[in-house]
Design an enzyme around this catalytic site. Structure first.
Site, PDB file in Angstrom:
ATOM      1  N   GLU A   1       0.826  -1.204   0.000  1.00 19.21           N
ATOM      2  CA  GLU A   1       0.000   0.000   0.000  1.00 19.21           C
ATOM      3  C   GLU A   1       0.867   1.265   0.000  1.00 19.21           C
ATOM      4  O   GLU A   1       0.460   2.311  -0.493  1.00 19.21           O
ATOM      5  CB  GLU A   1      -0.926  -0.024   1.234  1.00 19.21           C
ATOM      6  CG  GLU A   1      -2.129   0.875   1.085  1.00 19.21           C
ATOM      7  CD  GLU A   1      -3.199   0.650   2.145  1.00 19.21           C
ATOM      8  OE1 GLU A   1      -3.333  -0.472   2.660  1.00 19.21           O
ATOM      9  OE2 GLU A   1      -3.908   1.618   2.460  1.00 19.21           O
TER      10      GLU A   1
ATOM     11  N   HIS B   1       7.328 -26.925   1.046  1.00 19.58           N
ATOM     12  CA  HIS B   1       6.661 -28.018   0.343  1.00 19.58           C
ATOM     13  C   HIS B   1       5.582 -27.514  -0.596  1.00 19.58           C
ATOM     14  O   HIS B   1       4.703 -28.261  -1.002  1.00 19.58           O
ATOM     15  CB  HIS B   1       6.108 -29.006   1.372  1.00 19.58           C
ATOM     16  CG  HIS B   1       7.208 -29.632   2.177  1.00 19.58           C
ATOM     17  ND1 HIS B   1       7.825 -30.810   1.807  1.00 19.58           N
ATOM     18  CD2 HIS B   1       7.846 -29.184   3.281  1.00 19.58           C
ATOM     19  CE1 HIS B   1       8.792 -31.088   2.678  1.00 19.58           C
ATOM     20  NE2 HIS B   1       8.832 -30.104   3.585  1.00 19.58           N
TER      21      HIS B   1
ATOM     22  N   LYS C   1     -12.954   2.788  -1.583  1.00 17.18           N
ATOM     23  CA  LYS C   1     -13.821   3.224  -0.475  1.00 17.18           C
ATOM     24  C   LYS C   1     -14.934   4.125  -1.026  1.00 17.18           C
ATOM     25  O   LYS C   1     -16.099   3.985  -0.679  1.00 17.18           O
ATOM     26  CB  LYS C   1     -13.013   4.020   0.560  1.00 17.18           C
ATOM     27  CG  LYS C   1     -12.119   3.174   1.474  1.00 17.18           C
ATOM     28  CD  LYS C   1     -11.499   4.040   2.584  1.00 17.18           C
ATOM     29  CE  LYS C   1     -10.645   3.220   3.536  1.00 17.18           C
ATOM     30  NZ  LYS C   1     -10.103   3.967   4.674  1.00 17.18           N
TER      31      LYS C   1
HETATM   32  O1  PA5 Z   1      -2.914   1.979   5.835  1.00 21.26           O
HETATM   33  C1  PA5 Z   1      -3.985   2.529   5.662  1.00 21.26           C
HETATM   34  O2  PA5 Z   1      -4.139   3.752   5.736  1.00 21.26           O
HETATM   35  C2  PA5 Z   1      -5.241   1.724   5.375  1.00 21.26           C
HETATM   36  O3  PA5 Z   1      -4.978   0.385   5.171  1.00 21.26           O
HETATM   37  C3  PA5 Z   1      -6.212   1.859   6.525  1.00 21.26           C
HETATM   38  O4  PA5 Z   1      -5.621   1.372   7.699  1.00 21.26           O
HETATM   39  C4  PA5 Z   1      -7.513   1.112   6.256  1.00 21.26           C
HETATM   40  O5  PA5 Z   1      -8.065   1.516   5.037  1.00 21.26           O
HETATM   41  C5  PA5 Z   1      -8.511   1.376   7.370  1.00 21.26           C
HETATM   42  O6  PA5 Z   1      -8.687   2.753   7.520  1.00 21.26           O
HETATM   43  P1  PA5 Z   1      -9.287   3.358   8.844  1.00 21.26           P
HETATM   44  O7  PA5 Z   1      -8.343   3.079   9.965  1.00 21.26           O
HETATM   45  O8  PA5 Z   1      -9.396   4.821   8.547  1.00 21.26           O
HETATM   46  O9  PA5 Z   1     -10.608   2.723   9.063  1.00 21.26           O
END
Ligand code: PA5
Length: 475
Positions: free
Chosen positions: A301, A330, A444
């Site tokens: 990410e 394996h 989202k």
């Molecule tokens: O790393 C990130 O920003 C995302 O993976 C968020 O953690 C994830 O989308 C969840 O977001 P939030 O904590 O705002 O609910």
């Protein structure tokens, strides 16, 4: 100021060996000294970039700043431990993967299955999906009278988490009334953004704030992870101290004295010059199995990005793959030795496992089995790790090894922080923003539009006008 002595820190230092990334170890598919030299100016720039943004990258300050909130974390943990048999996290992505990884690393491997008299802390459930079967299953196995939920969302608006919260609060209010909510629900969120903070205030919930400048996947060392770790009985001071120690180890401008910068540099050279667009993380410890899940999110990410900072198209991204030693020897190792040279394999080893299991003599008359007797699982897993490293190296594939002296809160703090700083350096080397996630936001927003959230009409129209798929390709 850490209360851990210099000797302790040195003894617990996570060791990193990246010699097998080099051409001299793996041959022509490895990295040459010239390639490293050419990259040095970029490494200097990346180091300076990360240093300059010390304030913006507030996750770097967590080992110090979070000491302040430890009394509140410990109070909440004590409350949960005394009140509950079940601690349930409602959260997703960065709000879930860290707590899962640290819980797995520091607790009994069958924690939830232990009988209550042997289990020193509540069972932990991390609900990071909206599969209806999973929510129904959770409600089948927990007794809400003896359960505390912690809803974690930095944005305070993520659909999955808010949907879970709606279900759980309705149920809790119906059972215990609005005044009973505080006994069953903790909120962890931003101090002002989103809706959760308002809900927390309205119902006077125990509330933890995710500091500014700490994004989801960089948030394990703030209340997001600390509360769950403390509920599990972990020494959260040691977790922070280990992270702080790794920050020191990765604060040298000289790439040869900065493991975070060096490993970031090698990964980027591997990807850019050798087409190694896959990064396999293979811990040889069941306790670290979910560290690979946490790391996969962090790397994917943060670095899977279309644009560099000035807006030009880059389309970088090394696909993280989770693997487990010895289990995946394996299944996947055949590919890692004889498959294409498109990956870097990172092994994680442990010097001293917390259990010792010897293999007894049971079939001494069967030579093919008897050779194992008298050895231990500890020797077996170590030997298999070394054998796999040897096979991967011999087959010409770049690899490296991270070794923890032992798995404990201090070394887990080091490991978490190491991966975070390596990711930040990699982002700077690539000149991308490692801290945003436009691709995730797009998903989202599309979800909001599909479910009719106010303000997303335009997105809804866009979705509705998407070209239909060709009928002949649908069976
Ligand atoms: O790393 C990130 O920003 C995302 O993976 C968020 O953690 C994830 O989308 C969840 O977001 P939030 O904590 O705002 O609910």
């Amino acid at each position: 100021m850490s209360v851990f002595s210099k000797e302790y820190c040195e003894k617990m230092r996570v060791r990193i060996d990246c010699g097998n990334m080099l051409a001299e170890a793996v041959g022509k598919h490895g990295i040459t000294a010239e390639e490293i030299s050419e990259m040095l100016p970029r490494a200097e720039g990346a180091f300076a970039g990360v240093e300059k943004k010390h304030g913006e990258m507030r996750w770097r300050l967590l080992p110090e700043t979070q000491l302040e909130i430890l009394p509140a974390v410990e109070e909440a943990a004590e409350f949960v431990r005394s009140k509950a048999d079940n601690f349930v996290i409602l959260g997703i992505g960065g709000s879930a993967l860290g707590p899962i990884a640290v819980h797995r690393a520091l607790n009994h491997l069958y924690h939830n299955d232990l009988p209550s008299e042997k289990r020193k802390s509540p069972r932990l459930f991390v609900e990071d999906n909206v599969d209806p079967e999973r929510m129904a299953a959770l409600l089948d196995v927990i007794d809400t009278d003896r359960t505390v939920f912690n809803v974690i969302t930095k944005s305070g608006s993520t659909s999955e988490t808010m949907a879970q919260l709606l279900i759980i609060t309705r149920m809790l209010i119906d059972r215990y009334g609005e005044e009973g909510l505080r006994d069953h629900l903790i909120a962890t969120t931003d101090k002002q953004k989103g809706n959760l903070i308002g809900i927390a205030k309205k119902y006077n919930l125990r509330t933890f704030i995710i500091p500014d400048g700490v994004g989801g996947r960089f948030s394990e060392l703030c209340p997001v992870g600390l509360v769950a770790a403390a509920v599990g009985g972990a020494d959260v001071r040691a977790l922070l101290a280990g992270a702080g120690y790794m920050d020191e180890l990765c604060s040298n401008a000289d790439v040869k004295r900065n493991p975070g910068l060096m490993l970031a540099l090698l990964e980027i050279i591997a990807a850019e010059k050798h087409g190694a667009n896959i990064g396999v993380l293979m811990p040889y410890a069941d306790s670290l199995k979910f560290m690979a899940d946490w790391y996969a999110q962090l790397w994917a990410e943060s670095l899977g990005k279309k644009l560099v900072k000035d807006g030009k198209v880059l389309r970088f991204g090394q696909t993280p793959v989770k693997s487990l030693g010895v289990t995946d020897q394996h299944s996947q190792v055949q590919l890692y030795t004889e498959g294409p040279f498109d990956k870097v394999i990172t092994f994680i080893g442990v010097d001293k496992y917390r259990s010792e299991v010897t293999i007894p003599h049971s079939f001494d008359d069967i030579a093919d089995v008897a050779f194992l007797s008298g050895h231990s699982f500890n020797e077996l897993i170590k030997s298999e790790q070394m054998a796999t490293e040897y096979a991967v190296t011999r087959s010409g594939h770049m690899n490296k090894t991270i070794t923890l002296p032992v798995v404990n809160p201090f070394t887990i703090g080091e490991l978490l922080y190491f991966f975070e700083i390596q990711t930040a350096y990699a982002g700077e080397l690539l000149n991308i923003n490692a801290f945003d996630q436009p691709g995730v936001e797009e998903g989202k927003n599309a979800t909001y539009a599909m479910l009719g959230k106010h303000g997303y009409d335009e997105k809804r129209r866009e979705l509705d006008s998407a070209k239909p798929k060709k009928a002949e390709y649908i069976f």
